[in-house]
Enzyme design. Structure first.
Site, PDB file in Angstrom:
ATOM      1  N   ARG A  94       0.892  -1.188  -0.419  1.00 59.50           N
ATOM      2  CA  ARG A  94      -0.316  -0.493   0.559  1.00 59.50           C
ATOM      3  C   ARG A  94       0.848   1.357   0.063  1.00 59.50           C
ATOM      4  NH1 ARG A  94      -5.242  -1.703   2.222  1.00 59.50           N
ATOM      5  NH2 ARG A  94      -5.762  -3.721   1.104  1.00 59.50           N
TER       6      ARG A  94
ATOM      7  N   ARG B 140      -1.486   1.425  13.195  1.00 56.00           N
ATOM      8  CA  ARG B 140      -2.048   0.640  12.740  1.00 56.00           C
ATOM      9  C   ARG B 140      -1.414   0.294  11.118  1.00 56.00           C
ATOM     10  NH1 ARG B 140      -8.304   0.165  12.572  1.00 56.00           N
ATOM     11  NH2 ARG B 140      -8.294   2.399  10.824  1.00 56.00           N
ATOM     12  N   HIS B 141      -0.784   1.016  10.312  1.00 54.95           N
ATOM     13  CA  HIS B 141      -1.319   0.984   8.939  1.00 54.95           C
ATOM     14  C   HIS B 141       1.162   0.474   8.447  1.00 54.95           C
ATOM     15  CE1 HIS B 141      -4.800   3.203   8.955  1.00 54.95           C
ATOM     16  NE2 HIS B 141      -4.326   2.690   8.102  1.00 54.95           N
TER      17      HIS B 141
ATOM     18  N   ARG C  12      -2.133  -7.236  12.288  1.00 54.37           N
ATOM     19  CA  ARG C  12      -2.897  -6.594  12.878  1.00 54.37           C
ATOM     20  C   ARG C  12      -3.712  -7.835  14.171  1.00 54.37           C
ATOM     21  NH1 ARG C  12      -7.319  -1.892   9.355  1.00 54.37           N
ATOM     22  NH2 ARG C  12      -4.937  -0.777   9.054  1.00 54.37           N
TER      23      ARG C  12
HETATM   24  P1  ATP Z   1      -8.313   0.992   7.205  1.00 55.37           P
HETATM   25  O1  ATP Z   1      -9.454   1.585   6.850  1.00 55.37           O
HETATM   26  O2  ATP Z   1      -7.345   0.505   8.412  1.00 55.37           O
HETATM   27  O3  ATP Z   1      -6.610   1.897   6.202  1.00 55.37           O
HETATM   28  P2  ATP Z   1      -8.509  -0.762   4.886  1.00 55.37           P
HETATM   29  O4  ATP Z   1      -9.910  -0.404   4.735  1.00 55.37           O
HETATM   30  O5  ATP Z   1      -7.356   0.221   3.403  1.00 55.37           O
HETATM   31  O6  ATP Z   1      -8.129  -0.410   6.042  1.00 55.37           O
HETATM   32  P3  ATP Z   1      -8.838  -3.027   3.096  1.00 55.37           P
HETATM   33  O7  ATP Z   1      -8.037  -2.724   2.082  1.00 55.37           O
HETATM   34  O8  ATP Z   1     -10.214  -3.325   3.336  1.00 55.37           O
HETATM   35  O9  ATP Z   1      -8.622  -2.200   4.355  1.00 55.37           O
HETATM   36  O10 ATP Z   1      -7.747  -4.300   3.474  1.00 55.37           O
HETATM   37  C1  ATP Z   1      -8.002  -5.445   4.130  1.00 55.37           C
HETATM   38  C2  ATP Z   1      -7.541  -5.715   5.767  1.00 55.37           C
HETATM   39  O11 ATP Z   1      -5.896  -5.621   5.405  1.00 55.37           O
HETATM   40  C3  ATP Z   1      -7.927  -4.541   6.559  1.00 55.37           C
HETATM   41  O12 ATP Z   1      -9.237  -4.482   7.613  1.00 55.37           O
HETATM   42  C4  ATP Z   1      -6.602  -4.899   7.758  1.00 55.37           C
HETATM   43  O13 ATP Z   1      -6.730  -5.987   8.263  1.00 55.37           O
HETATM   44  C5  ATP Z   1      -5.301  -4.811   6.889  1.00 55.37           C
HETATM   45  N1  ATP Z   1      -4.319  -3.513   6.536  1.00 55.37           N
HETATM   46  C6  ATP Z   1      -5.429  -2.923   5.286  1.00 55.37           C
HETATM   47  N2  ATP Z   1      -4.267  -1.827   5.599  1.00 55.37           N
HETATM   48  C7  ATP Z   1      -3.150  -2.060   5.932  1.00 55.37           C
HETATM   49  C8  ATP Z   1      -2.276  -1.379   6.098  1.00 55.37           C
HETATM   50  N3  ATP Z   1      -1.586  -0.033   5.674  1.00 55.37           N
HETATM   51  N4  ATP Z   1      -1.419  -1.749   7.315  1.00 55.37           N
HETATM   52  C9  ATP Z   1      -1.468  -2.978   7.824  1.00 55.37           C
HETATM   53  N5  ATP Z   1      -2.373  -3.645   7.607  1.00 55.37           N
HETATM   54  C10 ATP Z   1      -3.380  -3.409   6.948  1.00 55.37           C
END
Ligand code: ATP
Length: 570
Positions: free
Chosen positions: A342, A350-351, A544
């Site tokens: 990403r 958490r990211h 996470r």
């Molecule tokens: P958030 O709203 O927390 O940024 P997201 O909606 O972008 O997450 P999704 O694209 O739906 O997340 O990804 C599915 C899952 O992957 C998330 O629920 C989370 O557990 C994990 N995740 C997403 N982005 C990240 C990140 N940048 N770092 C770590 N884990 C992530």
């Protein structure tokens, strides 16, 4: 040697060259000794002569004594050490021999094995020598630490062996032969995990020298302390250092050696293993989709661009498209554990810019709730099995990072979006009906759900359509909403998923609304023109899940070598 003759001794020759002139003149023709005088040139009185002679004699005795001590010391050093075979550095292991030695893991040492002789391979975490005859060691392997004693004996352990051991730098990798010895009372140290037994060392060999690097600012022992321990030590004579996250991550290999980290990554392995185990029993197959893609598909902004020969490629921001295409290819039920990239400049606890995705996708018979139910069952299985199979790992982490046990209800809680909004509003939140929840709102909802249902895990279903990706199936009863869901642990999102659009006409409309030309994703789109079954799935962030299960405060603690906008090394 060829040019030297037997009667030429270079050392003797040099000594002769440097001999004082007076020495060569000694003999019958030598001049009479010069009379000693006072500073003013007057001859010494008898009393003065006597005093000088006494002083000279004292000096001679002193020098003689010093020479004797030095000679004794040298002799001792040269003397054969009866324990020489029992310690020292081993030659470089080039797989010269194979004796069939089996090392006993430190975790298997216990009072029940009192008296047993064992081979152990471990790191030296700490060594304290209280006298020339005795040294106490803290040995560590994996997530266990044991106390060991090296004491002088008449036939096996020499003082030299104790001295050598005490001089070893921490982190030296050791091969030991030792006896297990039951302790009279439990060992109190918070660092030692084997409480009822210690090792009495008979042989100790190092596998190689450890050279601490200049920027290494902490010991593994210090890196294992809890915040409470560090705080309590501040008012004592030996305040313990607090080691910041960046320092840890800069020295990650050392940091990863802590028993806490060993336990965290065993638990991470456990989550993956349970994920696979459960899905394998449900007829899923594991797939491996490419991480290099030709187009920035799902959302251009958060995709990393990389050079690809003369052109460019993009790193997959999820296996979303590939797993849906696998369903269109009649794989039925698929999962994948793999890296997800990403390009988001999110500097939060958490990211990360790279994380591990646990993804699954499955064709269903009638309703996407079949998939939702299966995923609820999956998480219930993981949460039930983790404490059963990984109790020791969980407790090891809690020693450094104490948190309340993760609460899981017998029956997973599933809320509708509308219910969630109602609970939030009743608690004073101003959130709109169709508005996305920010982190704080999610946390509040997590708190409210915990209070009401006594759970740290819940599912939120029927998200507003406009805040979900184009491939999300709209709710057939209210087009403001969708057949999509998120899962939460301790009030933070860990899974996002939905029923996907499998009808090509509807997919084309949804893509148009999202401003994505079909031509940009032709391969994906064509998969549905060939006909695909209704399907749903989800993406989970592994780090996470582990972070929130253990109640840790930063996702970097659950990533081996975290990558974020500010960190690409080590
Ligand atoms: P958030 O709203 O927390 O940024 P997201 O909606 O972008 O997450 P999704 O694209 O739906 O997340 O990804 C599915 C899952 O992957 C998330 O629920 C989370 O557990 C994990 N995740 C997403 N982005 C990240 C990140 N940048 N770092 C770590 N884990 C992530």
């Amino acid at each position: 040697m060829g040019e030297q003759t037997g009667d030429h001794n270079p050392i003797q020759a040099a000594a002769q060259q440097t001999a004082p002139p007076g020495a060569a003149a000694a003999g019958p023709a030598a001049a009479a000794p010069v009379e000693e005088l006072n500073e003013d040139g007057t001859p010494l009185t008898e009393k003065q002569k006597k005093k000088r002679a006494e002083k000279a004699e004292k000096q001679r005795i002193k020098e003689e004594k010093a020479a004797k001590i030095a000679a004794e010391k040298a002799a001792k050093e040269n003397e054969v050490d009866f324990a020489a075979q029992n310690y020292g550095q081993l030659p470089l292991n080039q797989s010269q021999e194979r004796h069939g030695i089996e090392f006993t893991p430190l975790g298997a040492i216990s009072a029940e094995r009192d008296g047993e002789r064992v081979f152990v391979q471990a790191r030296l975490q700490l060594c304290r020598s209280t006298s020339a005859k005795l040294a106490f060691l803290v040995l560590r392997n994996r997530f266990d630490c044991v106390q060991a004693v090296l004491a002088e004996t008449p036939d096996q352990v020499s003082r030299k062996m104790v001295k050598w051991t005490a001089s070893l730098p921490v982190e030296t990798l050791l091969n030991l032969e030792a006896s297990i010895s039951k302790t009279a009372k439990p060992i109190e140290s918070s660092v030692i995990s084997v409480k009822d037994a210690e090792l009495k060392i008979h042989k100790i060999h190092s596998l190689g020298a450890v050279v601490p690097t200049a920027d290494q600012k902490f010991s593994v022992q210090d890196a294992t302390r809890s915040e409470a321990e560090i705080e309590a030590s501040q008012s004592t004579e030996q305040p313990m250092p607090s080691i910041g996250l960046d320092t840890r991550l800069d020295n990650r290999v050392l940091d990863l050696r802590t028993t806490t980290n060993q336990a965290i990554f065993r638990l991470t392995h456990g989550v993956c293993r349970l994920f696979r185990e459960f899905l394998d029993t449900k007829d899923f197959i594991e797939i491996h989709s490419p991480k290099l893609q030709g187009a920035a598909t799902e959302s251009g902004a958060s995709v990393f661009k990389v050079s690809y020969f003369k052109g460019q490629a993009f790193l997959a921001q999820s296996p979303q498209l590939a797993k849906q295409m696998a369903i269109a290819a009649d794989f039925g039920r698929v999962y994948e554990i793999g890296p997800v990239f990403r390009a988001e400049d999110s500097n939060t606890p958490r990211h990360m810019t790279e994380f591990t995705g646990l993804d699954l996708e499955m064709a269903f018979s009638e309703h996407y709730h079949e998939v939702l139910d299966l995923m609820a069952e999956l998480f219930t299985f993981i949460f039930r099995e983790l404490p059963k199979r990984y109790r020791k790992e969980i407790d090891t982490v809690k020693r450094q990072y104490p948190t309340p046990e993760f609460l899981v209800p017998a029956q997973p809680v599933r809320l509708n979006w509308k219910e969630g909004i109602k609970m939030l509003r009743e608690a004073g939140s101003q959130i709109g009906e169709l508005e996305d929840m920010d982190t704080e709102t999610e946390r509040l909802l997590g708190k409210l759900v915990r209070e009401k249902y006594n759970t740290d895990f819940f599912m939120l279903d029927k998200f507003p359509l406009d805040i979900r990706p184009f491939y999300t199936m709209p709710d057939p009863t209210d087009s403001n909403y969708s057949n999509s869901y998120d899962f939460f642990m301790r009030g933070q999102e860990i899974l996002s998923g939905a029923q996907r659009v499998h009808d090509p006409d509807l997919l084309a409309k949804r893509m148009e609304k999202a401003g994505i030309p079909v031509s940009a994703m032709q391969g994906y789109f064509d998969a549905f023109r060939l006909g695909a079954p209704p399907h749903a799935g989800g993406g989970i962030g592994l780090e996470r899940v582990v972070m929130l299960y253990l109640g840790l405060r930063n996702i970097r603690l659950t990533s081996l070598f975290p990558r974020d906008p500010k960190r690409l090394e080590p």
